[in-house]
Scaffold this motif. Structure first.
Motif, PDB file in Angstrom:
ATOM      1  N   ASP A 134       0.944  -1.036  -0.011  1.00  0.00           N
ATOM      2  CA  ASP A 134      -0.007   0.073   0.106  1.00  0.00           C
ATOM      3  C   ASP A 134       0.782   1.165   0.190  1.00  0.00           C
ATOM      4  O   ASP A 134       2.003   1.313   0.771  1.00  0.00           O
ATOM      5  CB  ASP A 134      -0.897   0.065   1.348  1.00  0.00           C
ATOM      6  CG  ASP A 134      -2.020  -0.949   1.308  1.00  0.00           C
ATOM      7  OD1 ASP A 134      -2.114  -1.742   0.155  1.00  0.00           O
ATOM      8  OD2 ASP A 134      -2.377  -1.400   2.350  1.00  0.00           O
ATOM      9  N   HIS A 135       0.469   2.191  -0.591  1.00  0.00           N
ATOM     10  CA  HIS A 135       1.125   3.475  -0.688  1.00  0.00           C
ATOM     11  C   HIS A 135       2.503   3.505  -1.503  1.00  0.00           C
ATOM     12  O   HIS A 135       3.242   4.638  -1.726  1.00  0.00           O
ATOM     13  CB  HIS A 135       1.414   4.305   0.496  1.00  0.00           C
ATOM     14  CG  HIS A 135       0.115   4.168   1.412  1.00  0.00           C
ATOM     15  ND1 HIS A 135      -0.961   4.817   1.238  1.00  0.00           N
ATOM     16  CD2 HIS A 135       0.049   3.173   2.522  1.00  0.00           C
ATOM     17  CE1 HIS A 135      -1.627   4.555   2.099  1.00  0.00           C
ATOM     18  NE2 HIS A 135      -1.317   3.457   3.161  1.00  0.00           N
ATOM     19  N   ALA A 136       2.535   2.333  -2.277  1.00  0.00           N
ATOM     20  CA  ALA A 136       4.041   2.192  -3.092  1.00  0.00           C
ATOM     21  C   ALA A 136       3.949   3.192  -4.043  1.00  0.00           C
ATOM     22  O   ALA A 136       3.150   3.408  -4.763  1.00  0.00           O
ATOM     23  CB  ALA A 136       4.159   0.911  -3.418  1.00  0.00           C
ATOM     24  N   TYR A 137       4.987   3.659  -4.389  1.00  0.00           N
ATOM     25  CA  TYR A 137       5.419   4.084  -6.023  1.00  0.00           C
ATOM     26  C   TYR A 137       6.629   3.222  -6.400  1.00  0.00           C
ATOM     27  O   TYR A 137       7.647   3.485  -6.020  1.00  0.00           O
ATOM     28  CB  TYR A 137       5.396   5.500  -6.134  1.00  0.00           C
ATOM     29  CG  TYR A 137       5.840   6.210  -7.391  1.00  0.00           C
ATOM     30  CD1 TYR A 137       5.039   6.480  -8.271  1.00  0.00           C
ATOM     31  CD2 TYR A 137       7.199   6.458  -7.684  1.00  0.00           C
ATOM     32  CE1 TYR A 137       5.056   6.902  -9.424  1.00  0.00           C
ATOM     33  CE2 TYR A 137       7.518   6.527  -8.953  1.00  0.00           C
ATOM     34  CZ  TYR A 137       6.368   6.977 -10.116  1.00  0.00           C
ATOM     35  OH  TYR A 137       6.735   7.599 -11.091  1.00  0.00           O
ATOM     36  N   GLN A 178       8.948   5.164   1.862  1.00  0.00           N
ATOM     37  CA  GLN A 178       8.006   5.333   0.845  1.00  0.00           C
ATOM     38  C   GLN A 178       8.122   6.910   0.318  1.00  0.00           C
ATOM     39  O   GLN A 178       8.063   7.752   0.954  1.00  0.00           O
ATOM     40  CB  GLN A 178       6.673   4.959   1.177  1.00  0.00           C
ATOM     41  CG  GLN A 178       6.600   3.288   1.186  1.00  0.00           C
ATOM     42  CD  GLN A 178       5.185   2.872   1.353  1.00  0.00           C
ATOM     43  OE1 GLN A 178       4.335   3.530   2.104  1.00  0.00           O
ATOM     44  NE2 GLN A 178       4.600   1.965   0.686  1.00  0.00           N
ATOM     45  N   GLY A 179       8.339   6.943  -0.986  1.00  0.00           N
ATOM     46  CA  GLY A 179       8.501   8.338  -1.425  1.00  0.00           C
ATOM     47  C   GLY A 179       7.231   8.753  -1.952  1.00  0.00           C
ATOM     48  O   GLY A 179       6.715   9.735  -1.189  1.00  0.00           O
ATOM     49  N   GLU A 180       6.790   8.656  -3.295  1.00  0.00           N
ATOM     50  CA  GLU A 180       5.388   9.560  -3.636  1.00  0.00           C
ATOM     51  C   GLU A 180       4.406   9.156  -2.735  1.00  0.00           C
ATOM     52  O   GLU A 180       3.423   9.948  -2.468  1.00  0.00           O
ATOM     53  CB  GLU A 180       5.062   8.827  -4.993  1.00  0.00           C
ATOM     54  CG  GLU A 180       6.262   9.386  -6.035  1.00  0.00           C
ATOM     55  CD  GLU A 180       6.570  10.747  -6.153  1.00  0.00           C
ATOM     56  OE1 GLU A 180       5.313  11.550  -6.197  1.00  0.00           O
ATOM     57  OE2 GLU A 180       7.610  11.216  -6.320  1.00  0.00           O
ATOM     58  N   GLY A 181       4.340   8.127  -1.964  1.00  0.00           N
ATOM     59  CA  GLY A 181       3.474   7.664  -1.087  1.00  0.00           C
ATOM     60  C   GLY A 181       3.162   8.516   0.268  1.00  0.00           C
ATOM     61  O   GLY A 181       2.355   8.426   0.862  1.00  0.00           O
ATOM     62  N   THR A 188       2.538   0.129  -8.393  1.00  0.00           N
ATOM     63  CA  THR A 188       2.460   1.505  -7.952  1.00  0.00           C
ATOM     64  C   THR A 188       0.907   1.530  -7.250  1.00  0.00           C
ATOM     65  O   THR A 188       0.094   0.865  -7.891  1.00  0.00           O
ATOM     66  CB  THR A 188       2.665   2.506  -8.927  1.00  0.00           C
ATOM     67  OG1 THR A 188       4.049   2.717  -9.012  1.00  0.00           O
ATOM     68  CG2 THR A 188       2.189   3.939  -8.190  1.00  0.00           C
ATOM     69  N   ALA A 189       0.731   1.869  -6.215  1.00  0.00           N
ATOM     70  CA  ALA A 189      -0.423   1.796  -5.704  1.00  0.00           C
ATOM     71  C   ALA A 189      -1.326   3.058  -6.067  1.00  0.00           C
ATOM     72  O   ALA A 189      -2.545   2.745  -6.273  1.00  0.00           O
ATOM     73  CB  ALA A 189      -0.421   1.778  -4.025  1.00  0.00           C
ATOM     74  N   LYS A 190      -1.078   4.292  -6.147  1.00  0.00           N
ATOM     75  CA  LYS A 190      -1.902   5.417  -6.358  1.00  0.00           C
ATOM     76  C   LYS A 190      -2.408   5.420  -7.741  1.00  0.00           C
ATOM     77  O   LYS A 190      -1.519   5.425  -8.823  1.00  0.00           O
ATOM     78  CB  LYS A 190      -1.188   6.703  -5.912  1.00  0.00           C
ATOM     79  CG  LYS A 190      -1.866   7.922  -5.914  1.00  0.00           C
ATOM     80  CD  LYS A 190      -0.985   9.268  -5.351  1.00  0.00           C
ATOM     81  CE  LYS A 190      -1.838  10.447  -5.429  1.00  0.00           C
ATOM     82  NZ  LYS A 190      -1.095  11.348  -4.686  1.00  0.00           N
ATOM     83  N   PRO A 192      -0.753  -4.722   2.997  1.00  0.00           N
ATOM     84  CA  PRO A 192      -0.669  -3.723   3.906  1.00  0.00           C
ATOM     85  C   PRO A 192       0.650  -3.122   4.409  1.00  0.00           C
ATOM     86  O   PRO A 192       1.483  -3.789   4.924  1.00  0.00           O
ATOM     87  CB  PRO A 192      -1.763  -3.931   4.977  1.00  0.00           C
ATOM     88  CG  PRO A 192      -1.517  -5.464   4.928  1.00  0.00           C
ATOM     89  CD  PRO A 192      -1.032  -6.207   3.716  1.00  0.00           C
ATOM     90  N   MET A 193       0.893  -2.093   4.393  1.00  0.00           N
ATOM     91  CA  MET A 193       2.043  -1.337   4.781  1.00  0.00           C
ATOM     92  C   MET A 193       1.824  -0.995   6.184  1.00  0.00           C
ATOM     93  O   MET A 193       0.926  -0.683   6.629  1.00  0.00           O
ATOM     94  CB  MET A 193       2.477   0.035   4.022  1.00  0.00           C
ATOM     95  CG  MET A 193       3.624   0.600   4.209  1.00  0.00           C
ATOM     96  SD  MET A 193       5.202  -0.098   3.785  1.00  0.00           S
ATOM     97  CE  MET A 193       6.506   1.062   4.242  1.00  0.00           C
TER      98      MET A 193
END
Length: 442
Positions: A150-153, A227-230, A164-166, A185-186
């Motif tokens: 989750d929330h990964a980029y 996590q970056g973009e997340g 990527t999650a988003k 899940p993160m």
């Protein structure tokens, strides 16, 4: 000595007339799908300052998204690239190889975690390296499934979009995506319930993987240590170590995506070092070459060598200009003590941002490591993400001469990625502007 004054300066309103004119040309010539964060066009950049074509000078708290970590136009990088241009610009390493590619691979073997025998393969972008890490994992294990979080980029290619999650803006309308990609899940300490510490979050993720994928089908788990973009999410202590231990026990590769968090950004060469985890494969990009396109997959020799000859590569992968730049970046980080400088930058941000948080309930969380720091903005009553506030503060900063970026699954996180060469004076001035932006948005 830098020739660009290391001071913030507004010669015009932002954007100025020249940037406005060039933006009109951009809109007429460049795909609308290529958006820009800043409404200005760069003319030159050095150290911690970016100057636009109207003569405005901006404090750089973005580093081109964690790329110019040693500062824009770092002297050793410039000299190395100029020297290489004079020798040759390209031969294709797969046709006529050259020493600098080998030298970068040797340095990666030295710098990445673990004292085991390693190999590297060089590519152009973070997405390309992540995709090749998946290829290598599948070739070595003979299994297909990949787990991301989750929330990964992980990128914008078809496979990395699947990881990527988003959805917006990265995935919307671009499917169908590559198969055999699953999501776990993160660990998200700010939003997890109180009893979900690192160990509990790892158990939650592993239980999902075992039930929905199965270790016998799983080639690799891929995760950003931060996590970056997340949203610059730092998992709770123990989460990464427990997931990595499960991977080792079950014949699954543990892949660290350090595209944004690597190369000194967090005060160590790689963010995974903070968790005392040695990944099977590690992906580098962004800060590796001071602004030139270069990325790498580095891993255990037996894993990297499992791919058949000719199975890895690309026409521009490990371009000699980028390799020369990377070697100069490594020399600069070590020569200037930039790992320590990243930790000093963290201290400045934490002290200033924590004081702002004490006085402003809209700052829900301050997190990150080194020169990779963020604040999560929320509705103070409900705790819900406040993306509008993040946009307003960023826009205010842009207008006042400070480059700031937003991120997060809900777009409510302000992230700070200054070059490691930036002065404390510029850091404090940049934070002053952000604080004024928060006040103006009340």
């Amino acid at each position: 000595m830098t020739s660009l004054p290391q001071t913030r300066h507004l010669a015009t309103a932002v954007p100025g007339p020249r940037s406005q004119a060039l933006m009109s040309r951009k809109q007429a010539a460049v795909s609308a799908g290529v958006a820009t964060t800043m409404p200005v066009f760069a003319r030159r950049a050095e150290g911690g300052i970016v100057e636009d074509i109207d003569g405005n000078r901006f404090i750089d708290l973005g580093s081109g998204i964690a790329v110019t970590s040693v500062g824009s136009s770092a002297p050793l990088v410039v000299d190395a690239v100029v020297d290489q241009v004079r020798s040759f610009t390209h031969t294709c390493f797969m046709v006529t190889p050259y020493e600098s590619y080998v030298a970068v691979a040797e340095q990666l073997a030295r710098l990445t975690p673990g004292d085991h025998e390693k190999r590297s393969a060089l590519f152009n972008s973070g997405s390309e390296a992540v995709e090749n890490a998946v290829k290598i994992a599948r070739a070595f294990t003979g299994k297909d499934a990949i787990v991301a979080f989750d929330h990964a980029y992980h990128g914008r290619t078809n496979l990395t979009m699947a990881l990527t999650a988003k959805n917006m803006p990265y995935k919307h309308g671009f499917g169908p995506f590559a198969g055999e990609v699953y999501r776990a899940p993160m660990s998200y300490p700010f939003r997890d319930v109180a009893d979900v510490d690192g160990a509990a979050a790892a158990r939650r993720a592993i239980a999902m993987v075992e039930a929905q994928v199965g270790a016998d089908n799983l080639a690799a788990v891929i995760i950003e240590p931060i996590q970056g973009e997340g949203g610059f999410i730092v998992p709770a202590p123990g989460f990464l170590a427990d997931v990595a231990a499960w991977c080792r026990a079950n014949g699954v590769l543990f892949v660290a995506d350090e595209v944004q968090s690597g190369f000194g950004r967090t005060g160590t060469w790689f963010a995974i070092e903070h968790e005392d985890v040695v990944p099977d494969l590690i992906v580098s990009a962004k800060g590796i070459a001071g602004g030139l396109p270069l990325s790498a997959v580095t891993g255990r020799a037996e894993i990297m060598d499992a791919v058949h000859a000719g199975g890895l590569g690309g026409t521009y992968g490990g371009n000699p200009l980028a390799c020369a730049a990377a070697l100069a970046v490594i020399e600069t980080i070590e020569g200037e003590g930039y790992l320590g400088r990243a930790r000093e930058i963290e201290s400045v941000f934490r002290e200033r941002l924590s004081k702002l948080q004490e006085a402003d309930a809209r700052i829900g969380d301050v997190r990150g490591r080194g020169a990779m720091i963020a604040v999560e903005l929320v509705d103070p009553t409900s705790g819900n993400p406040d993306a509008a506030l993040a946009r307003a503060v960023a826009a205010y900063a842009h207008g006042e001469g400070v480059i700031t970026l937003t991120c997060g699954t809900w777009g409510n996180v302000l992230r700070f990625l200054p070059p490691l060469s930036i002065s404390d004076a510029l850091l404090h001035e940049g934070i002053d502007v952000v604080a004024a932006g928060l006040e103006a948005a009340r």
